[in-house]
Write a protein that holds these residues in place. Structure first.
Motif, PDB file in Angstrom:
ATOM      1  N   THR A 115      44.179  38.049  29.657  1.00  0.00           N
ATOM      2  CA  THR A 115      45.409  37.864  28.875  1.00  0.00           C
ATOM      3  C   THR A 115      46.170  39.171  28.705  1.00  0.00           C
ATOM      4  N   ASP A 142      41.348  40.821  38.660  1.00  0.00           N
ATOM      5  CA  ASP A 142      42.631  40.501  38.033  1.00  0.00           C
ATOM      6  C   ASP A 142      42.806  38.983  38.069  1.00  0.00           C
ATOM      7  N   ARG A 143      42.708  38.351  36.895  1.00  0.00           N
ATOM      8  CA  ARG A 143      42.967  36.905  36.831  1.00  0.00           C
ATOM      9  C   ARG A 143      44.477  36.736  36.747  1.00  0.00           C
ATOM     10  N   ARG A 144      45.078  36.424  37.892  1.00  0.00           N
ATOM     11  CA  ARG A 144      46.544  36.432  37.962  1.00  0.00           C
ATOM     12  C   ARG A 144      47.170  35.291  37.171  1.00  0.00           C
ATOM     13  N   TYR A 145      48.423  35.433  36.863  1.00  0.00           N
ATOM     14  CA  TYR A 145      49.252  34.392  36.227  1.00  0.00           C
ATOM     15  C   TYR A 145      48.657  33.905  34.901  1.00  0.00           C
ATOM     16  N   SER A 146      47.936  34.759  34.178  1.00  0.00           N
ATOM     17  CA  SER A 146      47.343  34.303  32.911  1.00  0.00           C
ATOM     18  C   SER A 146      47.638  35.280  31.777  1.00  0.00           C
ATOM     19  N   ARG A 147      48.611  36.162  31.980  1.00  0.00           N
ATOM     20  CA  ARG A 147      48.888  37.185  30.989  1.00  0.00           C
ATOM     21  C   ARG A 147      49.603  36.616  29.769  1.00  0.00           C
ATOM     22  N   SER A 152      50.085  45.094  33.499  1.00  0.00           N
ATOM     23  CA  SER A 152      49.584  44.942  34.866  1.00  0.00           C
ATOM     24  C   SER A 152      48.705  46.141  35.219  1.00  0.00           C
ATOM     25  N   GLU A 159      41.793  39.865  43.307  1.00  0.00           N
ATOM     26  CA  GLU A 159      42.655  39.001  42.510  1.00  0.00           C
ATOM     27  C   GLU A 159      42.090  37.593  42.537  1.00  0.00           C
ATOM     28  N   ASP A 161      42.701  33.470  41.192  1.00  0.00           N
ATOM     29  CA  ASP A 161      43.515  32.453  40.529  1.00  0.00           C
ATOM     30  C   ASP A 161      42.568  31.526  39.796  1.00  0.00           C
TER      31      ASP A 161
END
Lengths: 188, 308
Positions: A115, A142-147, A152, A159, A161
């Motif tokens: 997050t 890096d757990r993308r698209y979950s910020r 960054s 990476e 998903d």
């Protein structure tokens, strides 16, 4: 960079030699920007980021024999934004930073970037030790698209998903017997 | 990990050994915070704490207030002498009025034993007992044991003698309970009139000879004679008390080992302890004060962290 394409229940995302290669690549990228680390320090974020920072420091010492690689542990418990907003009690870990960070380039390290809230707290916590020249972030996963906040990483191992109900767990040889990154499904 | 087993800090009696360990480990972390250039953390920035003191205090009130500010809590202070209590307001009314101003925690010192327990049953806020009559003073006992642990590495197996006015001392009772929880051996020493009759039921030894007690112990905690709590004369004169129970350099040097000397303050120099002892290298009196802030930060942090 390898990506998760597995559909198994709890796929292993990275282990064995590939894990080693990823760590080595991160070390080389760090050297590219920090030369001999005379003006840079490594900070691992408690509780799980300290194993990553220790390992990276160890590898850097092998690659740069004779150079001093400063590495510390930072606990962010007192700076979290979910204090008094969660079911379980927060219990602090040790902070151990035996050097001056004022004017230094700081590379913060955590095993998983999700997050981004931990990183926000860590930047807050770091201020208590002085004003670094620069803060960078290194993460193994890096757990993308979950910020939840705009954060960054400057250096990324792999990476991934993933969805919120899943959990990424990094195991270390030193404490868990094996270097491995696993994606757990449906974690309560 | 589990938190404290209690919602209030009313006395050591309500804590189990795991609670005490948790407070110590948390205090270790706060002690490192207190040695940083910026000695403040934002944890309690949305918490308001009222310090309500119905009895005089310097150390404890300042220590609590500093701990609260280091945790970024908002604080309000209240001293009974300058309040509506003198106009006849009851304790519950006083506190409920303060809570109506959106206060989350109350740190209270009160001359009557059990005042904190009473309050915890009638108001919503979390209560921290900063001393209730001759009953308990939990944060003092925690910081005393924390200081012993810091100096000797561990509390378990250590021999601690508490010397002086055991009868009127909340520090003595809380210390006994805390030290026993942590596995120390405890002895009390003082004139017969100042040792409660049934103190043995707490599992402590009783000794009336100071030199014998000091020869037995690793740590001596010298209490103040609380003249303000004594309704009758318990001993003929202060001078006689000092001759029999005062700790001076000659006695300290005559012992065959180096013991640690503690005092919860305020010191009556020349009564229970002479200046050369209080200021000697065997004294950890100022370490106790320093540790007090870290212990109180830990207690407030752990209590506030419980989901409101």
């Amino acid at each position: 960079m390898p990506k998760s394409t597995h559909t198994m229940q709890n796929p292993t995302l990275l282990d064995g030699q590939k894990f080693q290669i990823t760590l080595q690549r991160l070390c080389r990228q760090l050297i590219e920007n920090h030369n001999d680390f005379s003006e840079s320090v490594l900070i691992g974020i408690q509780p799980r980021g300290i194993y990553l920072a220790k390992r990276i420091a160890e590898e850097l010492r092998k690659i740069l024999p004779g150079k001093t690689i400063l590495q510390g542990d930072l606990d962010i418990t007192f700076y979290r934004d979910d204090f008094r907003r969660r079911e379980s009690q927060l219990v602090p870990n040790q902070t151990k930073i035996d050097f001056i960070i004022e004017g230094k380039k700081v590379v913060m390290m955590d095993d998983v970037l999700w997050t981004g809230r931990t990183i926000r707290a860590a930047m807050d916590a770091l201020q208590a030790f002085g004003r670094p020249e620069k803060i960078e972030l290194l993460t193994l996963v890096d757990r993308r698209y979950s910020r939840h906040i705009p954060v960054s990483a400057d250096y990324v191992g792999i990476e991934v998903d993933s969805i919120a109900s899943q959990k990424v767990v990094v195991s270390w040889k030193e404490t868990d017997g094996e270097d491995k990154i696993v994606l757990l499904s449906d974690v309560k | 990990m589990a938190g404290l087993s209690t919602r209030h800090l009313l006395g050591i009696k309500d804590l189990n050994p795991a609670d005490i360990q948790l407070i110590f480990e948390t205090a270790d972390n706060f002690k490192t915070v207190l040695n940083r250039p910026i000695k403040k953390v934002p944890s309690l920035r949305d918490v308001t704490i009222a310090n309500i003191f119905f009895e005089n205090s310097t150390r404890t009130r300042l220590s609590f207030e500093l701990a609260e500010r280091r945790l970024s809590a908002d604080t309000i202070n209240f001293a009974a002498s300058s309040s509506s209590v003198s106009k006849g307001e009851t304790l519950i009314d006083t506190v409920n009025n303060i809570l109506a101003m959106k206060v989350d925690m109350v740190v209270m010192r009160h001359p009557y034993a059990g005042a904190g327990i009473f309050l915890s049953k009638h108001v919503k806020a979390q209560i921290v007992n900063a001393g209730d009559g001759a009953h308990e003073h939990p944060t003092q006992a925690l910081l005393d044991a924390f200081s012993i642990r810091e100096k000797l590495g561990d509390v378990a197996g250590k021999k601690v003698v508490i010397v002086g006015d055991i009868l009127h001392s909340r520090v003595a009772l809380s210390n006994i309970l805390c030290l026993k929880h942590l596995g120390a051996e405890v002895m009390v020493c003082g004139p017969t009139t100042l040792i409660p009759k049934y103190i043995g039921s707490l599992g402590v030894k009783v000794e009336h000879n100071l030199v014998k007690a000091l020869n037995w112990c690793d740590v001596a905690n010298m209490l103040r004679i609380q003249l303000e709590r004594q309704d009758i004369k318990y001993f003929p004169s202060l001078r006689e008390y000092t001759m029999l129970y005062g700790l001076n350099k000659q006695i300290l040097d005559s012992l065959d080992k180096e013991i640690i000397v503690m005092h919860p303050g305020p010191i009556n120099r020349g009564v229970e302890i002479t200046s050369d002892v209080a200021d000697s290298k065997q004294s950890i009196i100022l370490d106790q004060v320093e540790n007090g802030v870290a212990i109180r930060m830990a207690a407030l942090f752990l209590l506030a962290g419980q989901n409101p």
